[in-house]
Write a protein that holds these residues in place. Structure first.
Motif, PDB file in Angstrom:
ATOM      1  N   VAL B  27       0.846  -1.203   0.000  1.00  0.00           N
ATOM      2  CA  VAL B  27       0.000   0.000   0.000  1.00  0.00           C
ATOM      3  C   VAL B  27       0.875   1.244   0.000  1.00  0.00           C
ATOM      4  O   VAL B  27       0.591   2.232  -0.672  1.00  0.00           O
ATOM      5  CB  VAL B  27      -0.948  -0.019   1.223  1.00  0.00           C
ATOM      6  CG1 VAL B  27      -1.739   1.267   1.297  1.00  0.00           C
ATOM      7  CG2 VAL B  27      -1.900  -1.177   1.124  1.00  0.00           C
ATOM      8  N   TRP B  28       1.981   1.196   0.730  1.00  0.00           N
ATOM      9  CA  TRP B  28       2.881   2.344   0.802  1.00  0.00           C
ATOM     10  C   TRP B  28       3.577   2.569  -0.534  1.00  0.00           C
ATOM     11  O   TRP B  28       3.640   3.677  -1.038  1.00  0.00           O
ATOM     12  CB  TRP B  28       3.898   2.098   1.915  1.00  0.00           C
ATOM     13  CG  TRP B  28       4.941   3.150   2.029  1.00  0.00           C
ATOM     14  CD1 TRP B  28       6.176   3.126   1.475  1.00  0.00           C
ATOM     15  CD2 TRP B  28       4.847   4.390   2.733  1.00  0.00           C
ATOM     16  NE1 TRP B  28       6.851   4.255   1.790  1.00  0.00           N
ATOM     17  CE2 TRP B  28       6.063   5.052   2.559  1.00  0.00           C
ATOM     18  CE3 TRP B  28       3.842   4.990   3.490  1.00  0.00           C
ATOM     19  CZ2 TRP B  28       6.309   6.294   3.125  1.00  0.00           C
ATOM     20  CZ3 TRP B  28       4.101   6.223   4.054  1.00  0.00           C
ATOM     21  CH2 TRP B  28       5.311   6.859   3.866  1.00  0.00           C
ATOM     22  N   ARG B  29       4.114   1.514  -1.115  1.00  0.00           N
ATOM     23  CA  ARG B  29       4.920   1.671  -2.313  1.00  0.00           C
ATOM     24  C   ARG B  29       4.091   1.789  -3.567  1.00  0.00           C
ATOM     25  O   ARG B  29       4.357   2.648  -4.392  1.00  0.00           O
ATOM     26  CB  ARG B  29       5.870   0.488  -2.447  1.00  0.00           C
ATOM     27  CG  ARG B  29       7.080   0.622  -1.588  1.00  0.00           C
ATOM     28  CD  ARG B  29       7.853  -0.656  -1.544  1.00  0.00           C
ATOM     29  NE  ARG B  29       8.062  -1.229  -2.873  1.00  0.00           N
ATOM     30  CZ  ARG B  29       8.721  -2.350  -3.079  1.00  0.00           C
ATOM     31  NH1 ARG B  29       9.208  -2.985  -2.065  1.00  0.00           N
ATOM     32  NH2 ARG B  29       8.874  -2.813  -4.283  1.00  0.00           N
ATOM     33  N   GLY B  30       3.100   0.931  -3.675  1.00  0.00           N
ATOM     34  CA  GLY B  30       2.385   0.597  -4.893  1.00  0.00           C
ATOM     35  C   GLY B  30       2.240   1.737  -5.877  1.00  0.00           C
ATOM     36  O   GLY B  30       1.584   2.699  -5.565  1.00  0.00           O
ATOM     37  N   ASP B  35      -2.945  -0.474  -7.692  1.00  0.00           N
ATOM     38  CA  ASP B  35      -2.274  -1.408  -6.781  1.00  0.00           C
ATOM     39  C   ASP B  35      -2.809  -1.268  -5.366  1.00  0.00           C
ATOM     40  O   ASP B  35      -3.000  -2.253  -4.649  1.00  0.00           O
ATOM     41  CB  ASP B  35      -0.776  -1.143  -6.787  1.00  0.00           C
ATOM     42  CG  ASP B  35      -0.174  -1.391  -8.142  1.00  0.00           C
ATOM     43  OD1 ASP B  35      -0.428  -2.458  -8.692  1.00  0.00           O
ATOM     44  OD2 ASP B  35       0.520  -0.502  -8.646  1.00  0.00           O
ATOM     45  N   ARG B  36      -3.063  -0.004  -4.978  1.00  0.00           N
ATOM     46  CA  ARG B  36      -3.608   0.192  -3.633  1.00  0.00           C
ATOM     47  C   ARG B  36      -5.029  -0.340  -3.541  1.00  0.00           C
ATOM     48  O   ARG B  36      -5.444  -0.847  -2.478  1.00  0.00           O
ATOM     49  CB  ARG B  36      -3.558   1.676  -3.287  1.00  0.00           C
ATOM     50  CG  ARG B  36      -2.143   2.177  -3.216  1.00  0.00           C
ATOM     51  CD  ARG B  36      -2.052   3.564  -2.660  1.00  0.00           C
ATOM     52  NE  ARG B  36      -0.654   3.957  -2.585  1.00  0.00           N
ATOM     53  CZ  ARG B  36      -0.048   4.702  -3.502  1.00  0.00           C
ATOM     54  NH1 ARG B  36      -0.728   5.140  -4.536  1.00  0.00           N
ATOM     55  NH2 ARG B  36       1.217   4.998  -3.388  1.00  0.00           N
ATOM     56  N   ALA B  37      -5.785  -0.228  -4.639  1.00  0.00           N
ATOM     57  CA  ALA B  37      -7.147  -0.780  -4.619  1.00  0.00           C
ATOM     58  C   ALA B  37      -7.119  -2.292  -4.427  1.00  0.00           C
ATOM     59  O   ALA B  37      -7.876  -2.844  -3.615  1.00  0.00           O
ATOM     60  CB  ALA B  37      -7.867  -0.415  -5.918  1.00  0.00           C
ATOM     61  N   THR B  76     -16.383  -2.439  -2.189  1.00  0.00           N
ATOM     62  CA  THR B  76     -16.873  -1.133  -2.643  1.00  0.00           C
ATOM     63  C   THR B  76     -15.758  -0.082  -2.656  1.00  0.00           C
ATOM     64  O   THR B  76     -15.752   0.791  -3.517  1.00  0.00           O
ATOM     65  CB  THR B  76     -17.992  -0.662  -1.728  1.00  0.00           C
ATOM     66  OG1 THR B  76     -17.529  -0.698  -0.391  1.00  0.00           O
ATOM     67  CG2 THR B  76     -19.189  -1.559  -1.854  1.00  0.00           C
ATOM     68  N   SER B  77     -14.818  -0.199  -1.704  1.00  0.00           N
ATOM     69  CA  SER B  77     -13.726   0.781  -1.685  1.00  0.00           C
ATOM     70  C   SER B  77     -12.871   0.657  -2.941  1.00  0.00           C
ATOM     71  O   SER B  77     -12.531   1.662  -3.575  1.00  0.00           O
ATOM     72  CB  SER B  77     -12.887   0.566  -0.440  1.00  0.00           C
ATOM     73  OG  SER B  77     -12.334  -0.725  -0.472  1.00  0.00           O
ATOM     74  N   SER B  78     -12.573  -0.567  -3.302  1.00  0.00           N
ATOM     75  CA  SER B  78     -11.738  -0.754  -4.481  1.00  0.00           C
ATOM     76  C   SER B  78     -12.483  -0.367  -5.757  1.00  0.00           C
ATOM     77  O   SER B  78     -11.892   0.184  -6.692  1.00  0.00           O
ATOM     78  CB  SER B  78     -11.257  -2.188  -4.509  1.00  0.00           C
ATOM     79  OG  SER B  78     -11.463  -2.752  -5.724  1.00  0.00           O
ATOM     80  N   VAL B  79     -13.796  -0.606  -5.782  1.00  0.00           N
ATOM     81  CA  VAL B  79     -14.585  -0.178  -6.933  1.00  0.00           C
ATOM     82  C   VAL B  79     -14.589   1.345  -7.034  1.00  0.00           C
ATOM     83  O   VAL B  79     -14.439   1.924  -8.118  1.00  0.00           O
ATOM     84  CB  VAL B  79     -16.022  -0.733  -6.836  1.00  0.00           C
ATOM     85  CG1 VAL B  79     -16.945  -0.045  -7.815  1.00  0.00           C
ATOM     86  CG2 VAL B  79     -16.010  -2.205  -7.117  1.00  0.00           C
TER      87      VAL B  79
END
Lengths: 130, 97
Positions: B27-30, B35-37, B76-79
């Motif tokens: 999550v930090w690098r992505g 990638d974070r999703a 839902t967050s990733s969407v």
């Protein structure tokens, strides 16, 4: 009867540990794979098999039919919703050109407005919701 | 045999926590928001896994409904990220290969 309970506890704990190890392998894949699509394929590992093994382990530890039903619903919704998110993410990755360094072997979305440098916003092409 | 079960459950908890810690690196690098999703999706799965390990270790069933809600709404967050943020995101893919 008590022996069978202990055996069920032990098998449930083994399933829990194996599910956690499957999840860890998926996370290691997320760390090591190079681009969005391959990371997405690694991310399905904890979302499907990891959750399946873990919920089987929890069901063997709790041994109640109500809890088994709840855990079956957990697995059902997890299997139902994670492909939706993965589909949208992969579609946006294709649209914004983040499909890795090399060319794709098969590109079914080739004629649907791929942009090489990233989009300015949602495109009004109507080709999908992503 | 109970001690073996306890050892296995503690090991499972440790493995889930290790996986979450490693996922925070992604999550930090992505490099892009996509990638974070994906990482947030996996994090929802890991939260479900952690609640499951806790429920199995203490034999409580009160958190299973929370597992159900997270499994139902975790996508839902990733969407939302994929739909509204990532299309405006311009990552530098060479920054963190």
């Amino acid at each position: 009867m008590n022996t069978w309970h202990e055996v069920a506890d032990l098998i449930g704990s083994l399933l829990l540990l194996s599910g956690a190890l499957v999840a860890l392998s998926g996370v290691i894949g997320l760390l090591r794979l190079p681009d969005v699509l391959t990371r997405s394929s690694a991310a399905t590992n904890p979302q499907t098999l990891g959750i399946l093994l873990l919920t089987a382990g929890v069901a063997l530890r709790l041994r109640s039919w109500v809890d088994v039903g709840t855990l079956a619903l957990v697995v059902f919704f997890q299997l139902l919703t994670s492909p939706v998110a993965a589909h949208l993410v992969a579609r946006v990755a294709h649209r914004t050109g983040q499909t890795g360094a090399g060319p794709l072997l098969r590109d079914d979305l080739a004629g649907q407005g791929r942009q090489a440098t990233g989009g300015e916003g949602p495109e009004p092409d109507g080709s999908g919701t992503g | 045999m109970t001690e073996a079960s306890d050892i296995l459950l503690n090991a499972a908890l440790g493995v889930v926590l290790l996986a979450g810690a490693l996922l925070l690196i992604r999550v930090w690098r992505g490099p892009s928001m996509l990638d974070r999703a994906i990482s947030i999706d996996v994090m929802a799965a890991l939260i479900v896994a952690g609640i499951g390990v806790h429920a199995a270790a203490t034999r409580t069933r009160y958190y299973l409904s929370i597992m159900l809600v997270i499994a139902f709404l975790g996508f839902t967050s990733s969407v939302g990220i994929a739909r509204f943020i990532a299309v405006r995101d311009r990552p530098n893919p060479k920054a963190h290969p």
